[in-house]
Design a protein around this motif. Structure first.
Motif, mmCIF file in Angstrom:
data_model
loop_
_atom_site.group_PDB
_atom_site.id
_atom_site.type_symbol
_atom_site.label_atom_id
_atom_site.label_comp_id
_atom_site.label_asym_id
_atom_site.label_seq_id
_atom_site.Cartn_x
_atom_site.Cartn_y
_atom_site.Cartn_z
ATOM 1 N N VAL A 269 11.958 -101.880 -15.358
ATOM 2 C CA VAL A 269 12.631 -100.831 -14.589
ATOM 3 C C VAL A 269 11.980 -99.477 -14.857
ATOM 4 C CG1 VAL A 269 14.805 -99.585 -14.300
ATOM 5 C CG2 VAL A 269 14.812 -102.088 -14.425
ATOM 6 N N ALA A 270 11.658 -99.209 -16.124
ATOM 7 C CA ALA A 270 11.023 -97.939 -16.464
ATOM 8 C C ALA A 270 9.659 -97.789 -15.803
ATOM 9 C CB ALA A 270 10.892 -97.817 -17.979
ATOM 10 N N ALA A 271 8.983 -98.922 -15.576
ATOM 11 C CA ALA A 271 7.663 -98.886 -14.930
ATOM 12 C C ALA A 271 7.757 -98.751 -13.420
ATOM 13 C CB ALA A 271 6.882 -100.146 -15.284
ATOM 14 N N GLY A 272 8.967 -98.843 -12.877
ATOM 15 C CA GLY A 272 9.147 -98.662 -11.441
ATOM 16 C C GLY A 272 9.488 -99.914 -10.670
ATOM 17 N N ALA A 273 9.919 -100.978 -11.358
ATOM 18 C CA ALA A 273 10.260 -102.213 -10.664
ATOM 19 C C ALA A 273 11.423 -102.002 -9.705
ATOM 20 C CB ALA A 273 10.618 -103.312 -11.666
ATOM 21 N N ALA A 274 11.287 -102.562 -8.513
ATOM 22 C CA ALA A 274 12.374 -102.508 -7.542
ATOM 23 C C ALA A 274 13.460 -103.510 -7.880
ATOM 24 C CB ALA A 274 11.828 -102.784 -6.140
ATOM 25 N N ALA A 275 13.089 -104.568 -8.584
ATOM 26 C CA ALA A 275 14.040 -105.588 -9.008
ATOM 27 C C ALA A 275 13.399 -106.391 -10.130
ATOM 28 C CB ALA A 275 14.414 -106.518 -7.852
ATOM 29 N N VAL A 276 14.226 -107.097 -10.883
ATOM 30 C CA VAL A 276 13.760 -107.976 -11.957
ATOM 31 C C VAL A 276 14.483 -109.301 -11.814
ATOM 32 C CG1 VAL A 276 13.473 -108.265 -14.449
ATOM 33 C CG2 VAL A 276 13.460 -105.968 -13.456
ATOM 34 N N VAL A 277 13.738 -110.411 -11.878
ATOM 35 C CA VAL A 277 14.332 -111.735 -11.754
ATOM 36 C C VAL A 277 13.983 -112.563 -12.985
ATOM 37 C CG1 VAL A 277 14.314 -111.742 -9.232
ATOM 38 C CG2 VAL A 277 12.326 -112.613 -10.476
ATOM 39 N N GLU A 278 14.797 -113.563 -13.233
ATOM 40 C CA GLU A 278 14.553 -114.420 -14.395
ATOM 41 C C GLU A 278 13.308 -115.278 -14.200
ATOM 42 O OE1 GLU A 278 16.118 -114.541 -17.324
ATOM 43 O OE2 GLU A 278 17.440 -112.892 -16.721
ATOM 44 N N THR A 279 13.156 -115.869 -13.002
ATOM 45 C CA THR A 279 12.005 -116.721 -12.716
ATOM 46 C C THR A 279 11.570 -116.525 -11.272
ATOM 47 O OG1 THR A 279 13.062 -118.720 -11.815
ATOM 48 C CG2 THR A 279 13.094 -118.458 -14.212
#
Length: 290
Positions: A269-279
């Motif tokens: 998120v700090a790097a600018g991710a629009a979303a994060v998913v487990e896999t």
């Protein structure tokens, strides 16, 4: 975040490389310089940026080891922070070492540093003897089974079929083309040559936006998601947004590589991710729910 095209990294997204590429980094250092680095140390180099090429990460890790033998007493976190501040990548690692040592100390480090040998050892460990002969065109420095056989598939067949049926699908990887072919065959994903970028296809590497922007152009897509397991993957999408403001680019962090759990999520998120998913198997649901 509705998308027209989805671009996937390979390592840490489609296949698990903890016991292949990352193991080869650690064991190359051990074989050549009789020094041990932890998996956390390897991740620190990845987080510093500019190490899309695992050979170059190995060379930089060797510089850290050799500098330590000449009196550099900072830990790997300090060393890799210096790399990040200097712009990331191997050239930044070289500059950190040069600034930290005297001229005589630095000369001794450079004399002991042997990237060519490190690369041969790395490839022998990773590919194994038979593939080394086939792909490198020479005899390996030693016989090895090859860690390439130890790459569990992370993507399910159904998940990839759902993505391919709904979106234009591409691949952007730091692997050489021949090694990308091996991984994609293992996963069962057929991607045309013009829908993928490998190490052999562009000089800059991630996080430079050229490859991602070019894929967006080839797909004629207005909204592109790029899913990867490193901060540089997310940075690639962020940089593409700046370089190509007429399109939307979304960096999606995937928690099956070196970044995992809540700490990995926060870094993405700090790097600018629009979303994060487990896999990678969660991407279809992510796009479908947005």
């Amino acid at each position: 975040m509705q998308v027209d095209a989805v671009v996937l990294d390979i390592d840490g997204v489609l296949v698990d490389v903890a016991d292949s590429y990352r193991r080869a980094i650690v064991e190359s250092i051990e074989r050549v310089y009789e020094a041990t680095l932890s998996p956390d140390a390897i991740q620190a180099f990845k987080d510093a940026g500019g190490f899309n090429n695992d050979w170059e990460l190995t060379y930089a890790a060797a510089l850290f080891v050799l500098a330590g033998r000449e009196g550099y007493d900072a830990d790997v976190e300090t060393f890799t922070s210096g790399i990040a501040e200097a712009g990331g990548g191997l050239s930044a690692a070289e500059s950190v070492v040069e600034a930290a040592l005297s001229t005589a100390e630095h000369d001794r480090v450079r004399a002991a540093w042997d990237p060519s040998r490190l690369r041969r050892v790395f490839q022998a460990l990773y590919l194994g003897s038979d593939r080394y002969r086939a792909l490198e065109g020479e005899e390996p420095p030693f016989e090895s089974r090859g860690y390439i056989h130890d790459e569990p598939v992370l993507a399910t067949e159904g998940a990839l079929k759902r993505l391919a049926s709904a979106y234009d699908l591409g691949v952007l990887t730091g692997r050489p083309a021949a090694e990308a072919d091996i991984a994609l065959d293992r996963v069962g994903l057929a991607v045309p040559d013009d829908h993928r970028f490998t190490m052999d296809d562009w000089e800059e590497g991630k996080p430079h936006p050229h490859a991602l922007v070019t894929l967006a152009e080839r797909f004629d897509a207005d909204r592109v998601a790029f899913a990867g397991d490193t901060l540089d993957d997310v940075r690639t999408a962020v940089n593409a947004s700046e370089a190509d403001p007429g399109r939307e680019y979304y960096g999606i962090g995937v928690l099956t590589g070196g970044l995992q759990g809540s700490e990995g999520r926060e870094k993405f998120v700090a790097a600018g991710a629009a979303a994060v998913v487990e896999t990678v198997n969660d991407l279809s649901a992510l796009f479908g729910d947005l």
